[in-house]
Design a protein around this motif. Structure first.
Motif, PDB file in Angstrom:
ATOM      1  N   MET A 163       6.152  15.018 -21.245  1.00 35.60           N
ATOM      2  CA  MET A 163       6.952  13.853 -20.874  1.00 35.60           C
ATOM      3  C   MET A 163       6.988  13.705 -19.350  1.00 35.60           C
ATOM      4  O   MET A 163       7.227  14.670 -18.636  1.00 35.60           O
ATOM      5  N   VAL A 164       6.730  12.510 -18.873  1.00 36.37           N
ATOM      6  CA  VAL A 164       6.777  12.237 -17.435  1.00 36.37           C
ATOM      7  C   VAL A 164       8.224  12.278 -16.957  1.00 36.37           C
ATOM      8  O   VAL A 164       9.115  11.695 -17.574  1.00 36.37           O
ATOM      9  N   LYS A 165       8.459  12.977 -15.861  1.00 35.40           N
ATOM     10  CA  LYS A 165       9.818  13.069 -15.321  1.00 35.40           C
ATOM     11  C   LYS A 165      10.026  12.208 -14.078  1.00 35.40           C
ATOM     12  O   LYS A 165      11.148  12.000 -13.643  1.00 35.40           O
ATOM     13  N   GLU A 166       8.913  11.724 -13.515  1.00 40.83           N
ATOM     14  CA  GLU A 166       9.028  10.902 -12.306  1.00 40.83           C
ATOM     15  C   GLU A 166       7.872   9.912 -12.245  1.00 40.83           C
ATOM     16  O   GLU A 166       6.725  10.259 -12.524  1.00 40.83           O
ATOM     17  N   ILE A 167       8.200   8.671 -11.879  1.00 39.54           N
ATOM     18  CA  ILE A 167       7.208   7.637 -11.617  1.00 39.54           C
ATOM     19  C   ILE A 167       7.345   7.218 -10.168  1.00 39.54           C
ATOM     20  O   ILE A 167       8.448   6.953  -9.685  1.00 39.54           O
ATOM     21  N   ARG A 168       6.222   7.171  -9.462  1.00 39.90           N
ATOM     22  CA  ARG A 168       6.220   6.777  -8.060  1.00 39.90           C
ATOM     23  C   ARG A 168       5.257   5.599  -7.901  1.00 39.90           C
ATOM     24  O   ARG A 168       4.076   5.710  -8.256  1.00 39.90           O
ATOM     25  N   VAL A 169       5.769   4.486  -7.369  1.00 41.85           N
ATOM     26  CA  VAL A 169       4.963   3.279  -7.206  1.00 41.85           C
ATOM     27  C   VAL A 169       4.767   3.019  -5.716  1.00 41.85           C
ATOM     28  O   VAL A 169       5.745   2.825  -4.971  1.00 41.85           O
ATOM     29  N   TYR A 170       3.509   3.034  -5.283  1.00 40.72           N
ATOM     30  CA  TYR A 170       3.155   2.816  -3.878  1.00 40.72           C
ATOM     31  C   TYR A 170       2.744   1.361  -3.706  1.00 40.72           C
ATOM     32  O   TYR A 170       1.753   0.913  -4.278  1.00 40.72           O
ATOM     33  N   ILE A 171       3.533   0.612  -2.912  1.00 40.06           N
ATOM     34  CA  ILE A 171       3.423  -0.843  -2.858  1.00 40.06           C
ATOM     35  C   ILE A 171       2.934  -1.316  -1.493  1.00 40.06           C
ATOM     36  O   ILE A 171       3.473  -0.917  -0.450  1.00 40.06           O
ATOM     37  N   GLU A 172       1.945  -2.183  -1.521  1.00 35.34           N
ATOM     38  CA  GLU A 172       1.517  -2.853  -0.291  1.00 35.34           C
ATOM     39  C   GLU A 172       2.585  -3.870   0.123  1.00 35.34           C
ATOM     40  O   GLU A 172       3.120  -4.603  -0.701  1.00 35.34           O
ATOM     41  N   GLY A 173       2.880  -3.926   1.434  1.00 37.54           N
ATOM     42  CA  GLY A 173       3.814  -4.935   1.939  1.00 37.54           C
ATOM     43  C   GLY A 173       5.008  -4.323   2.641  1.00 37.54           C
ATOM     44  O   GLY A 173       5.132  -3.097   2.754  1.00 37.54           O
ATOM     45  N   GLY A 174       5.877  -5.198   3.126  1.00 39.16           N
ATOM     46  CA  GLY A 174       7.099  -4.750   3.770  1.00 39.16           C
ATOM     47  C   GLY A 174       7.035  -4.685   5.275  1.00 39.16           C
ATOM     48  O   GLY A 174       8.007  -4.297   5.932  1.00 39.16           O
ATOM     49  N   GLY A 175       5.886  -5.066   5.850  1.00 35.01           N
ATOM     50  CA  GLY A 175       5.781  -5.010   7.300  1.00 35.01           C
ATOM     51  C   GLY A 175       5.598  -3.589   7.793  1.00 35.01           C
ATOM     52  O   GLY A 175       5.403  -2.649   7.018  1.00 35.01           O
ATOM     53  N   ASP A 176       5.708  -3.419   9.084  1.00 29.66           N
ATOM     54  CA  ASP A 176       5.440  -2.111   9.689  1.00 29.66           C
ATOM     55  C   ASP A 176       6.652  -1.503  10.383  1.00 29.66           C
ATOM     56  O   ASP A 176       6.517  -0.564  11.165  1.00 29.66           O
ATOM     57  N   THR A 177       7.836  -2.041  10.116  1.00 32.62           N
ATOM     58  CA  THR A 177       9.019  -1.522  10.808  1.00 32.62           C
ATOM     59  C   THR A 177       9.996  -0.898   9.817  1.00 32.62           C
ATOM     60  O   THR A 177       9.988  -1.215   8.622  1.00 32.62           O
ATOM     61  N   ASP A 224       2.869  16.248 -10.292  1.00 31.89           N
ATOM     62  CA  ASP A 224       3.559  16.177 -11.580  1.00 31.89           C
ATOM     63  C   ASP A 224       4.128  14.790 -11.861  1.00 31.89           C
ATOM     64  O   ASP A 224       4.583  14.523 -12.979  1.00 31.89           O
ATOM     65  N   ALA A 225       4.111  13.920 -10.847  1.00 32.16           N
ATOM     66  CA  ALA A 225       4.622  12.551 -11.036  1.00 32.16           C
ATOM     67  C   ALA A 225       3.511  11.650 -11.544  1.00 32.16           C
ATOM     68  O   ALA A 225       2.317  11.964 -11.418  1.00 32.16           O
ATOM     69  N   TYR A 226       3.910  10.525 -12.142  1.00 34.15           N
ATOM     70  CA  TYR A 226       2.933   9.500 -12.508  1.00 34.15           C
ATOM     71  C   TYR A 226       2.877   8.542 -11.331  1.00 34.15           C
ATOM     72  O   TYR A 226       3.786   7.750 -11.105  1.00 34.15           O
ATOM     73  N   ASN A 227       1.808   8.643 -10.535  1.00 38.30           N
ATOM     74  CA  ASN A 227       1.664   7.863  -9.312  1.00 38.30           C
ATOM     75  C   ASN A 227       0.909   6.568  -9.598  1.00 38.30           C
ATOM     76  O   ASN A 227      -0.133   6.570 -10.258  1.00 38.30           O
ATOM     77  N   ILE A 228       1.460   5.445  -9.078  1.00 41.04           N
ATOM     78  CA  ILE A 228       0.894   4.118  -9.315  1.00 41.04           C
ATOM     79  C   ILE A 228       0.661   3.425  -7.974  1.00 41.04           C
ATOM     80  O   ILE A 228       1.518   3.478  -7.081  1.00 41.04           O
ATOM     81  N   LEU A 229      -0.478   2.770  -7.849  1.00 42.99           N
ATOM     82  CA  LEU A 229      -0.790   1.962  -6.670  1.00 42.99           C
ATOM     83  C   LEU A 229      -0.638   0.491  -7.041  1.00 42.99           C
ATOM     84  O   LEU A 229      -1.167   0.047  -8.068  1.00 42.99           O
ATOM     85  N   LEU A 230       0.095  -0.281  -6.212  1.00 43.38           N
ATOM     86  CA  LEU A 230       0.286  -1.717  -6.441  1.00 43.38           C
ATOM     87  C   LEU A 230      -0.054  -2.469  -5.159  1.00 43.38           C
ATOM     88  O   LEU A 230       0.648  -2.357  -4.155  1.00 43.38           O
ATOM     89  N   VAL A 231      -1.159  -3.215  -5.193  1.00 43.31           N
ATOM     90  CA  VAL A 231      -1.617  -3.951  -4.006  1.00 43.31           C
ATOM     91  C   VAL A 231      -2.047  -5.357  -4.400  1.00 43.31           C
ATOM     92  O   VAL A 231      -2.324  -5.648  -5.566  1.00 43.31           O
ATOM     93  N   ASP A 232      -2.121  -6.244  -3.406  1.00 42.30           N
ATOM     94  CA  ASP A 232      -2.676  -7.574  -3.626  1.00 42.30           C
ATOM     95  C   ASP A 232      -4.149  -7.453  -3.997  1.00 42.30           C
ATOM     96  O   ASP A 232      -4.865  -6.605  -3.455  1.00 42.30           O
ATOM     97  N   SER A 233      -4.605  -8.344  -4.873  1.00 49.34           N
ATOM     98  CA  SER A 233      -6.036  -8.340  -5.199  1.00 49.34           C
ATOM     99  C   SER A 233      -6.849  -9.004  -4.095  1.00 49.34           C
ATOM    100  O   SER A 233      -8.045  -8.762  -3.957  1.00 49.34           O
ATOM    101  N   GLU A 234      -6.202  -9.887  -3.309  1.00 52.98           N
ATOM    102  CA  GLU A 234      -6.843 -10.585  -2.192  1.00 52.98           C
ATOM    103  C   GLU A 234      -7.920 -11.575  -2.644  1.00 52.98           C
ATOM    104  O   GLU A 234      -8.641 -12.124  -1.813  1.00 52.98           O
ATOM    105  N   GLY A 235      -8.024 -11.805  -3.939  1.00 55.03           N
ATOM    106  CA  GLY A 235      -9.025 -12.729  -4.449  1.00 55.03           C
ATOM    107  C   GLY A 235      -9.004 -12.721  -5.966  1.00 55.03           C
ATOM    108  O   GLY A 235      -8.225 -11.986  -6.584  1.00 55.03           O
ATOM    109  N   PRO A 236      -9.849 -13.529  -6.598  1.00 56.47           N
ATOM    110  CA  PRO A 236      -9.889 -13.552  -8.062  1.00 56.47           C
ATOM    111  C   PRO A 236     -10.341 -12.211  -8.614  1.00 56.47           C
ATOM    112  O   PRO A 236     -11.103 -11.487  -7.973  1.00 56.47           O
ATOM    113  N   VAL A 237      -9.851 -11.886  -9.813  1.00 55.62           N
ATOM    114  CA  VAL A 237     -10.162 -10.598 -10.427  1.00 55.62           C
ATOM    115  C   VAL A 237     -11.000 -10.817 -11.683  1.00 55.62           C
ATOM    116  O   VAL A 237     -10.568 -11.494 -12.618  1.00 55.62           O
TER     117      VAL A 237
END
Length: 204
Positions: free
Chosen positions: A1-15, A68-81
């Protein structure tokens, strides 16, 4: 059973000031998932990374730092998929899948602003008097709207309003809290895919 999910998201600026706002917006948009996580006592962490290369770097590091976490990447596609997520990012950005499955890679098609196009009613209510809905692309498949039309059309539609033209951080974060999640999921196959995958993990 997964105990942690971590979602890495593009965006939010640099500050340090803007990233918490972006995180708050996404946390609200994903709130239904967080409620399930709380019930199942599973940690859900959103990591707002800034630029897309930083998101990929942080995701890559997470595979070693949080194995041990379920790591997810979430980014813009920047174009058609037209390919699976990792194939798309390999073709466009020359990114390797790092040994992960496609279920760990998710795309905002063609960018986050496409989600707003799914719920024009909320956009109109948020911006109020002066909002020019006719300036927005009329496409029932929001994932077909070219990325380079999304922000310019939003700015054109909102410029006459009291809030002023669309700003990604200031307005985007608030809109993430207000747009109807089911409406967006119904209009965006890839957004729905993200929810379905996390729901599957949380309920397994």
């Amino acid at each position: 059973m997964v105990k942690e999910i971590r979602v890495y998201i593009e965006g939010g600026g640099d500050t340090k000031n803007t990233k918490p706002l972006f995180k708050e917006g996404f946390r609200s948009f994903l709130d239904d998932l967080f409620q399930i996580a709380r019930e199942r006592r599973i940690k859900c962490n959103l990591i707002v990374c800034g630029r897309r290369n930083a998101a990929y770097r942080d995701f890559r590091n997470a595979l070693a730092d949080h194995p041990d976490a379920y790591n997810i990447l979430l980014v813009d596609s920047e174009g058609p998929v037209t390919q699976k997520p990792w194939q798309h990012l390999r073709s466009r950005d020359n990114w390797d899948s790092l040994g992960t499955e496609d279920d760990q890679c998710h795309l905002m098609v063609q960018a986050m602003e496409a989600w707003f196009m799914a719920d024009i009613e909320t956009l109109s209510r948020f911006y109020g008097q002066g909002f020019q809905a006719n300036s927005l692309p009329r496409n029932s498949n929001i994932e077909d709207i070219p990325k380079d039309r999304l922000e310019p059309s939003l700015k054109a539609a909102t410029r006459p309003t009291q809030k002023g033209e669309y700003q990604k951080i200031k307005h985007g974060c608030e809109l993430l809290k207000q747009i109807d999640v089911l409406t967006v999921r119904g209009a965006s196959e890839h957004c729905d895919r993200l929810f379905q995958k996390i729901e599957e993990i949380l309920k397994s």
